[in-house]
Scaffold this motif. Structure first.
Motif, short mmCIF file in Angstrom:
data_model
loop_
_atom_site.label_atom_id
_atom_site.label_comp_id
_atom_site.label_asym_id
_atom_site.label_seq_id
_atom_site.Cartn_x
_atom_site.Cartn_y
_atom_site.Cartn_z
N LYS A 84 0.87 -1.19 0.00
CA LYS A 84 0.00 0.00 0.00
C LYS A 84 0.90 1.23 0.00
CE LYS A 84 -3.95 -2.04 2.43
NZ LYS A 84 -4.83 -1.94 3.61
N GLY A 85 0.96 1.87 -1.17
CA GLY A 85 1.80 3.06 -1.26
C GLY A 85 3.25 2.70 -1.08
N PRO A 86 4.16 3.66 -1.06
CA PRO A 86 3.86 5.07 -1.33
C PRO A 86 3.71 5.34 -2.82
CG PRO A 86 6.20 4.77 -0.99
CD PRO A 86 5.59 3.44 -0.79
N ALA A 87 2.96 6.38 -3.15
CA ALA A 87 2.84 6.81 -4.55
C ALA A 87 3.96 7.82 -4.80
CB ALA A 87 1.48 7.43 -4.81
N SER A 91 11.33 9.38 -10.70
CA SER A 91 12.66 9.56 -10.12
C SER A 91 12.67 9.19 -8.64
CB SER A 91 13.16 10.99 -10.31
OG SER A 91 12.28 11.91 -9.69
N GLN A 92 11.60 9.49 -7.91
CA GLN A 92 11.52 9.11 -6.50
C GLN A 92 11.45 7.59 -6.35
OE1 GLN A 92 8.01 11.33 -5.46
NE2 GLN A 92 9.17 13.01 -4.53
N THR A 188 2.46 10.59 -9.87
CA THR A 188 2.83 9.61 -8.85
C THR A 188 2.04 8.32 -9.02
OG1 THR A 188 1.19 10.51 -7.30
CG2 THR A 188 3.44 11.41 -7.20
N SER A 189 2.69 7.22 -8.74
CA SER A 189 2.04 5.91 -8.78
C SER A 189 2.89 4.94 -7.98
CB SER A 189 1.88 5.43 -10.23
OG SER A 189 3.12 4.98 -10.75
N SER A 190 2.44 3.70 -7.92
CA SER A 190 3.23 2.66 -7.30
C SER A 190 4.37 2.27 -8.24
CB SER A 190 2.35 1.45 -6.97
OG SER A 190 3.07 0.52 -6.16
#
Length: 498
Positions: A84-87, A91-92, A188-190
């Motif tokens: 569950k996450g993070p999104a 690059s992150q 943002t996504s998984s």
């Protein structure tokens, strides 16, 4: 095949729903739709086979190959999908993987694609998106995998209809059977990380002296794991043998020196017509988890921190010539005392130094007739702000310290403490005006000043002359209460001056 056909109908309906979703670009012809449906049915049958394999993989819990939370793929890779996450942005997400000595996933063939489809369906569900290791970074002429392979040189691709569209990062799209789409890198996504299994658990060897012998602890990589005869031959090549365990204290030492979770370690116990140690001595001590049958060709392993902690340090039987199963299997070698040599110094960085009421605890092996030093060094200059010297003989441990926290030098000869075989613990607690040291959980010394002391300029904790089993840093939970105590209390009856 009828069963497979029935199982395939659900995923085919999912494909039909996804195909009916509005999308930009040219509509498919009837023939194209028939081909797509056929591919979906074929893909579904692959997915059913992979689902069975995935269920078996998850059921077998191959934690010896991959770290907890990672899933093995074909015994060569370890994969990680956040539950569950993070999104994160692309690059992150890549930085997250690299911090764990991994990378965003590279998909080079259809089998891996299908495996991921089943894996992500079990996690985020078909509506999730996952960053993968395909992007066009600065200086690159085209989308390129993180392993350096340009997309034009990669034979396998699985683009969603009408993609790529010129964006610079690529996702798996769960709703469309994990087909690929290029997407805004800042969204943002998984994500999915992967690392070679060789990097997940590289082999390691640690040498420790205990009483009159030297021991080496072997935690091999998966492909280096040995049967009992192979482990025995390895120990004998360097002048030793598999470890014989002569009593409870030696068993506790072996099980607690490096308690690696889930490992099983060969010891030198073998049954032919009777139980014998590999060094030919007769057993006088046993630590079986449950009664065992005396069967020829059986050897013993010691369990280190299994899921059932009541079995930690207990012994089990296993066929001597049995290839180690997927669970991690190592071994202990036992040598004469001079075989270990001097252990390499161990340094623990202290970024940002330490604050008041900080604690440090170091667990190490201090044999008789040995010398070790513990130093707290200053950041940047590496000058020693604190140095403790411990020297042991047959009966006692003697110590001296030198400290220079406020510009004034402090030197003390410490009261000798009885020598204790096995692992020792040394630690300290910092205070606004000094520190208190402990040896084997008993107060060992106090160093205090009449002015405030800052530990913020500390750079590292350096330990030399002993084998370090474990170290931890933390915050004392009684700090606020201790702060209310009168400083004069800590000057009373300094054990280092008795």
């Amino acid at each position: 095949m009828a069963v497979l056909g029935a199982a395939c109908r659900g995923p085919t309906m999912l494909w039909e729903r996804s195909r009916a979703e509005p999308r930009k670009g040219p509509e498919r012809t009837g023939k194209q739709l028939d081909i797509a449906a056929a591919m979906a049915r074929a893909g579904c049958c692959w997915r059913v086979a992979v689902r069975v394999a995935l269920e078996l993989t998850l059921a077998s819990c191959v934690w010896g190959l991959c770290p907890a939370g990672w899933l093995p793929y074909r015994n060569t890779l370890c994969l990680f999908v956040p539950a569950k996450g993070p999104a994160l942005s692309w690059s992150q997400a890549r930085a997250f993987c690299q911090e764990r000595k991994a990378e965003l996933i590279v998909i080079g063939d259809y089998k891996k694609q299908i495996f991921l489809t089943e894996l992500t369906d079990r996690g985020g569900g078909p509506g999730s998106q996952y960053w993968m290791g395909l992007a066009r970074l600065a200086g690159e002429a085209e989308l390129t995998w993180v392993d350096g392979t340009p997309i034009s040189k990669s034979w396998y691709r699985n683009w969603l209809w009408s993609h790529p569209k010129g964006e610079h990062c690529v996702q798996l799209v769960g709703f469309y059977l994990n087909q690929w789409r290029d997407w805004d890198c800042n969204s943002t996504s998984s994500f999915i990380c992967e690392m070679p299994a060789t990097d997940a658990f590289p082999s390691s060897v640690r040498a420790v002296r205990f009483r009159a012998h030297c021991y080496t602890f072997h935690f091999p990589a998966l492909w280096e794991m040995r049967t009992w005869p192979q482990a025995l031959a390895f120990c004998k090549q360097s002048g030793g043998s598999l470890a014989s365990v002569q009593g409870e204290d030696e068993n506790v030492f072996l099980s607690d020196a490096f308690p690696a979770d889930g490992w099983h370690m060969w010891i030198g116990l073998q049954f032919s017509t009777a139980w014998r140690w590999s060094d030919t001595t007769v057993p006088v001590y046993y630590k079986w988890h449950h009664p065992v049958a005396n069967l020829s060709g059986q050897c013993a392993v010691m369990a280190l921190r299994p899921s059932d902690l009541s079995r930690h340090g207990t012994w089990e039987t296993r066929g001597c010539d049995t290839e180690p199963p997927t669970k991690a299997t190592g071994f202990f070698c036992k040598y004469s005392p001079g075989s270990c040599g001097l252990p390499a110094p161990v340094e623990f960085p202290l970024p940002g130094g330490m604050g008041p009421y900080a604690t440090a605890d170091v667990v190490f092996s201090l044999p008789r007739y040995s010398v070790c030093t513990v130093m707290l060094t200053k950041a940047y200059t590496r000058a020693a702000l604190f140095q403790l010297r411990l020297e042991s003989n047959a009966t006692h441990v003697y110590g001296s310290l030198a400290a220079e926290f406020t510009g004034a030098s402090v030197q003390k000869e410490l009261v000798p403490v009885p020598f204790a075989a096995g692992l020792s613990t040394w630690g300290f607690i910092t205070f606004p005006a000094g520190m208190i040291g402990f040896f084997n959980h008993q107060e060992h010394f106090r160093v205090f000043s009449d002015q405030a002391i800052s530990f913020a300029n500390l750079g590292s904790l350096l330990i030399s002359g002993v084998t370090v089993a474990n170290a931890s840093l933390g915050k004392h939970t009684l700090g606020a209460a201790l702060e209310r105590e009168s400083r004069a209390h800590w000057f009373q009856s300094d054990p280092g001056q008795q």
